[in-house]
Design a protein around this motif. Structure first.
Motif: not given
Length: 360
Positions: A108-110, A161-163, A167-168, A173-178
């Motif tokens: 959540s803090k990436w 935590e990645t997996l 779900y959480e 996660l989509e923001d990080f991957f983009q």
């Protein structure tokens, strides 16, 4: 990052015997072929009637930049330019992330905590000039784009935590991957600009275990496919082919691979069914399957195994042969390559109604 920014990339940094050093070395010239090795390789990748079945890896050159520090450079225990701590494992002659390592406190803090590599500070031009001196112009040149969009996440935080993030924290996660796709595009642009002729990109992202993929196809499409597709579209729009390296039993994702424009996959041999892949998808994408030369085989055994391989997988013109010996036996590999070239040349001349020596 300061180390990468100040490094003298006009010199070689890989340590002899490590994986990067091995694939950065010059290969012997391949002579007396009907067409260039590069053209034939590209024909196989695209399903355009090759003249012979390529010997995977031997008939291509790999571009592995020193200047993209996805692992420690050189590959010894230490940190990459993300701050990830890596360990060399001698038994596999490869690196793993140190258990428990993390560069951010939680997913959540990436956005606040992750330090992104400042690639504008890196001397790609000197590294590119150096790397080009070892490349054969008659072979295809393939940029090895390691540590993919998914892999990088479970290198900066633990795998569990990645997996859980799927779900959480799906939106985060989509923001990080983009954002990671942006980074992959930025670094790949540098390779295309400074490393000479690049014909394809070998994209690494492991998506599965020995038993199945990590994700359902629905989750793959929703969470990982948008960012991955955007990166791969950038590569294809530049006129390059895409090969996928993805360990695990990932046959379930082949429809998505094809949809994303992936031309070629080298499936993990002991986790995937080569016959199923060939029969189901062999006209839609290219595969590399292995020929495992046994220690007790003599020359006759080797040549027989190669002929049987070509007969089994040759008809679509979209299979490459990865000739493997364990322990490494250079002479047996030469015998296998000789048979692969001559037998598959005759095979394709008959299949495509070519006269020997005629180009079509």
């Amino acid at each position: 990052m300061q180390r990468a920014a100040s490094r003298d990339y006009s010199r070689h940094w890989s340590i002899e015997g490590t994986f990067p050093w091995f694939i950065q070395q010059s290969k012997p010239e391949i002579q007396n072929r009907e067409i260039s090795v590069r053209e034939n390789y590209l024909r196989c990748v695209k399903g355009e009637k090759p003249y012979w079945m390529p010997a995977y890896f031997y008939e291509s050159d790999t571009v592995w930049p020193d200047a993209i520090e996805e692992h420690p450079v050189p590959e010894v225990d230490g940190f990459d330019w993300w701050g990830v701590d890596w360990l060399m494992v001698d038994d596999i002659n490869g690196m793993i992330t140190k258990p428990g390592t993390r560069t951010i406190s939680e997913i959540s803090k990436w956005k606040d905590e992750l330090q992104w590599p400042e690639i504008l500070r890196v001397d790609f031009e000197s590294d590119g000039k150096k790397m080009q001196r070892n490349l054969d112009p008659d072979r295809p040149h393939i940029y090895e784009s390691v540590e993919g969009i998914f892999e990088r996440l479970h290198e900066i935080i633990p795998f569990d935590e990645t997996l859980l993030a799927f779900y959480e924290e799906p939106e985060l996660l989509e923001d990080f991957f983009q954002r990671m796709a942006d980074y992959k595009i930025e670094t790949t642009e540098k390779v295309f600009k400074y490393y000479g002729q690049i014909d394809g990109v070998l994209y690494h992202d492991d998506w599965g275990t020995q038993r199945s993929g990590f994700f359902s196809n629905e989750m793959f499409r929703k969470q990982l496919m948008p960012s991955t597709s955007r990166y791969l579209k950038f590569v294809k729009d530049k006129g390059k082919f895409i090969e996928l390296h993805s360990c695990g039993r990932n046959m379930q994702y082949v429809p998505e691979m094809i949809e994303m424009g992936i031309d070629m996959w080298t499936p993990q041999p002991n986790a995937n069914d080569a016959d199923f892949l060939y029969k189901t998808y062999g006209k839609q994408m290219t595969f590399t399957f292995s020929i495992n030369i046994q220690p007790e085989w003599n020359e006759m055994d080797i040549r027989k195994a190669v002929r049987e391989f070509v007969d089994q997988y040759g008809v679509n013109g979209r299979v490459m042969a990865w000739i493997m010996t364990d322990p490494v036996n250079v002479e047996k590999e030469k015998i296998a390559r000789d048979e692969l070239y001559h037998y598959s040349l005759e095979y394709y001349n008959k299949l495509y109604n070519r006269r020997e020596g005629a180009k079509s």
